[in-house]
Structures are given as structure tokens and as C-alpha cells.
Design a protein around this motif. Structure first.
Motif, mmCIF file in Angstrom:
data_model
loop_
_atom_site.group_PDB
_atom_site.id
_atom_site.type_symbol
_atom_site.label_atom_id
_atom_site.label_comp_id
_atom_site.label_asym_id
_atom_site.label_seq_id
_atom_site.Cartn_x
_atom_site.Cartn_y
_atom_site.Cartn_z
ATOM 1 N N PHE A 24 18.529 -22.943 81.738
ATOM 2 C CA PHE A 24 17.906 -21.813 82.748
ATOM 3 C C PHE A 24 16.752 -21.159 82.621
ATOM 4 N N GLY A 38 10.773 -18.187 79.859
ATOM 5 C CA GLY A 38 10.039 -16.551 78.279
ATOM 6 C C GLY A 38 9.844 -15.459 79.587
ATOM 7 N N HIS A 39 10.539 -15.495 80.299
ATOM 8 C CA HIS A 39 9.812 -13.802 80.928
ATOM 9 C C HIS A 39 9.631 -13.095 80.135
ATOM 10 N N CYS A 40 11.078 -12.653 79.848
ATOM 11 C CA CYS A 40 11.397 -11.590 79.030
ATOM 12 C C CYS A 40 11.029 -11.941 77.762
ATOM 13 N N PRO A 65 13.286 -15.656 87.056
ATOM 14 C CA PRO A 65 12.091 -15.756 86.410
ATOM 15 C C PRO A 65 11.541 -16.021 86.639
ATOM 16 N N LYS A 101 14.176 -19.257 74.853
ATOM 17 C CA LYS A 101 14.678 -18.404 74.071
ATOM 18 C C LYS A 101 16.709 -18.861 73.754
ATOM 19 N N LEU A 156 19.090 -14.503 85.344
ATOM 20 C CA LEU A 156 20.247 -15.503 84.649
ATOM 21 C C LEU A 156 22.113 -15.329 84.308
ATOM 22 N N PHE A 171 20.475 -10.630 75.254
ATOM 23 C CA PHE A 171 19.979 -10.638 76.477
ATOM 24 C C PHE A 171 20.136 -12.069 77.718
ATOM 25 N N MET A 172 20.387 -11.215 78.523
ATOM 26 C CA MET A 172 20.258 -11.575 79.909
ATOM 27 C C MET A 172 19.668 -11.176 81.007
ATOM 28 N N CYS A 173 18.434 -11.621 81.066
ATOM 29 C CA CYS A 173 17.976 -10.666 82.353
ATOM 30 C C CYS A 173 19.225 -10.895 83.879
HETATM 31 S S1 SF4 Z 1 16.466 -14.783 79.853
HETATM 32 FE FE1 SF4 Z 1 15.360 -14.336 82.270
HETATM 33 S S2 SF4 Z 1 13.588 -13.459 81.824
HETATM 34 FE FE2 SF4 Z 1 14.700 -14.310 80.373
HETATM 35 S S3 SF4 Z 1 13.729 -16.653 79.566
HETATM 36 FE FE3 SF4 Z 1 16.120 -15.970 80.432
HETATM 37 S S4 SF4 Z 1 15.197 -16.331 83.006
HETATM 38 FE FE4 SF4 Z 1 13.675 -15.555 81.776
#
Ligand code: SF4
Ligand code: SF4
Length: 226
Positions: free
Chosen positions: A91, A97-99, A33, A6, A173, A168-170
Motif C-alpha cells: 500500500f 512515501g507521501h508522509c 495518498p 517505508k 493506511l 506511523f500509519m496515515c
Molecule cells: S503511511 Fe500513508 S502517507 Fe505514508 S507511505 Fe504509507 S500510505 Fe503513504
């Protein structure tokens, strides 16, 4: 898995990297994740829904070009050095790609993102916009995930992704990112070769362990714990 992540693509290995036993120590372990979806055939219904969504967004943009919802994204913009970007990509590669599973058949392509792409590429018709995106729909994708979430990661080039996807960063991350900012040794790969371990951590106990540096990415195990 060998995926186009991603966040970004892996960099080619660098030459002249000197490694010693001392230099091979692991620096830290981080939990990511994990996308645990199954890969299935991307069906026609997904494509039709995506086209209907594009049409709706295109009409809104062309009929209300001055609407005030085209605000700049409120996400924090990180100006990342290339090495940092690579490590963040590694990472996300561990996560898979959970998000992306939240994006469905919209790919998070909001009005702001699409308006920017339409203007940048001087797109004048819905057909042009459809052709641009639909050629990237992968044959296989993760079930109940984004239409572009292919077996090897996101099938869209970065410049066609939404603002959300690119920024986006979870929380995991983000934690890793802030650790990188404070840990110069993780980024001086040419000299120290210190590595990062990322371990996916899920309720279903599926795990994916990777060891990586800027120069390489190695997946150690992929399986299910007892
Ligand atoms: S931002 Fe977080 S949930 Fe999305 S792909 Fe990266 S580690 Fe996974
Ligand atoms: S377009 Fe879809 S697969 Fe690609 S990064 Fe965005 S949510 Fe993930």
C-alpha cells in the motif's frame, strides 16, 4: 515503481499458488495518498544540515542521559503478521512515501529513537553515529522530502529508522489495515489469490494504480488524468 517501501520490503513469490478465473477477482479498492515530488540530486547542504542535527541530538543525549523526554512513543504498536506487513508495504509502495515529505533533514530521528540506537549499538562518539547514518544518504532523493527518501523508497534499513517511521500509519493506511483485520480472505493468498487495488488520490490528479496480493505487486498505470 519498484521501491523499497517505508513499511517493508516485498516478499519473494511463493511456490504452489493455485489460481483460477474465479480466484482472480478483485476484492476491494482503496485510495492511498501520493508522493508527487520530483527526484533530484541530494545536495551537500542537506548532508551538512543532517550532520548538524545529529550533533545537536547527540550532545543532548550524552549531556542529559536521564532527561524525561525519552518516553515511549505514544503511537499504537501494531503487532503485524508477516502477510499483513507485506500488504501494508504494498500500500505504501503505491503511495511512494507521501508522509516522508515532512521529515526534511532530520528523518524524524527524535531523541528517543536515537538514544535507543546509540545504546543498542554501543555508540560512543558523534563520528561513529555520523558514519553509521551518512553512508545511507542516497545520491538522488525526492525534492523537499526526507534526506533518505530515495528514488526507490527509504534508503535506511528499518533498524536505523525513527520510531515515527517504523510505526506511523496515515489515516488511509490505517483504514486499509483495519479492513485487513476484518477480511481474512485478503490474507489467504495461497488459496484464494484475491487481490487489492490501491489508487493514489491527489489534488494534482496524478494517479498510480496498483494491484497486489501478498505474493505480487503490479503497477497498472502511472500518469496524469485530464
Ligand atoms: S503511511 Fe500513508 S502517507 Fe505514508 S507511505 Fe504509507 S500510505 Fe503513504
Ligand atoms: S527515514 Fe525518511 S525516507 Fe525513511 S521512512 Fe523515515 S521519513 Fe521516510
Amino acid at each position: 515503481m519498484s521501491i523499497q517501501t517505508k513499511m517493508n520490503e516485498s516478499q519473494p513469490p511463493r511456490a504452489n499458488t493455485t489460481q483460477t478465473d474465479e480466484q482472480h477477482k478483485y476484492a476491494a479498492t482503496f485510495h492511498s495518498p501520493a508522493n508527487e515530488r520530483t527526484v533530484i540530486v541530494n545536495n551537500e547542504a542537506n548532508a551538512l544540515q543532517f550532520k548538524a542535527y545529529l550533533s545537536q541530538q547527540f550532545n543532548e543525549i550524552t549531556h542529559h542521559p536521564e532527561a524525561d523526554h525519552y518516553v515511549e512513543s505514544l503511537f499504537e504498536v501494531y503487532s503485524q503478521a508477516p502477510d499483513t506487513k507485506t500488504l501494508l508495504g504494498h500500500f505504501c509502495r503505491t503511495c511512494g512515501g507521501h508522509c516522508c515529505t515532512q521529515a526534511g533533514n532530520t528523518a524524524f530521528l527524535d531523541l528517543t529513537s536515537l538514544k535507543g540506537i546509540i545504546e543498542k549499538l554501543n555508540i560512543t562518539s558523534l563520528q561513529q553515529l555520523e558514519r553509521l547514518y551518512c553512508c545511507y544518504i542516497p545520491t538522488l532523493h525526492y525534492q523537499n522530502s526526507c534526506i533518505f527518501h530515495g528514488k526507490h523508497g527509504c534508503s535506511l534499513p528499518n533498524w536505523l529508522r525513527s520510531e515515527t517511521c517504523n510505526r506511523f500509519m496515515c489515516s488511509e493506511l490505517n483504514y486499509f489495515y483495519h479492513h485487513l483485520q476484518q477480511s481474512d480472505h485478503l490474507l489467504t493468498q495461497r488459496a484464494s489469490y484475491t487481490k487489492v487495488i490501491a489508487k493514489s488520490d491527489t489534488t494534482k490528479h496524478t494517479y498510480r494504480v496498483s494491484v497486489f496480493s501478498v505474493d505480487e505487486y503490479q503497477e497498472l498505470r502511472l500518469g496524469t488524468s485530464n
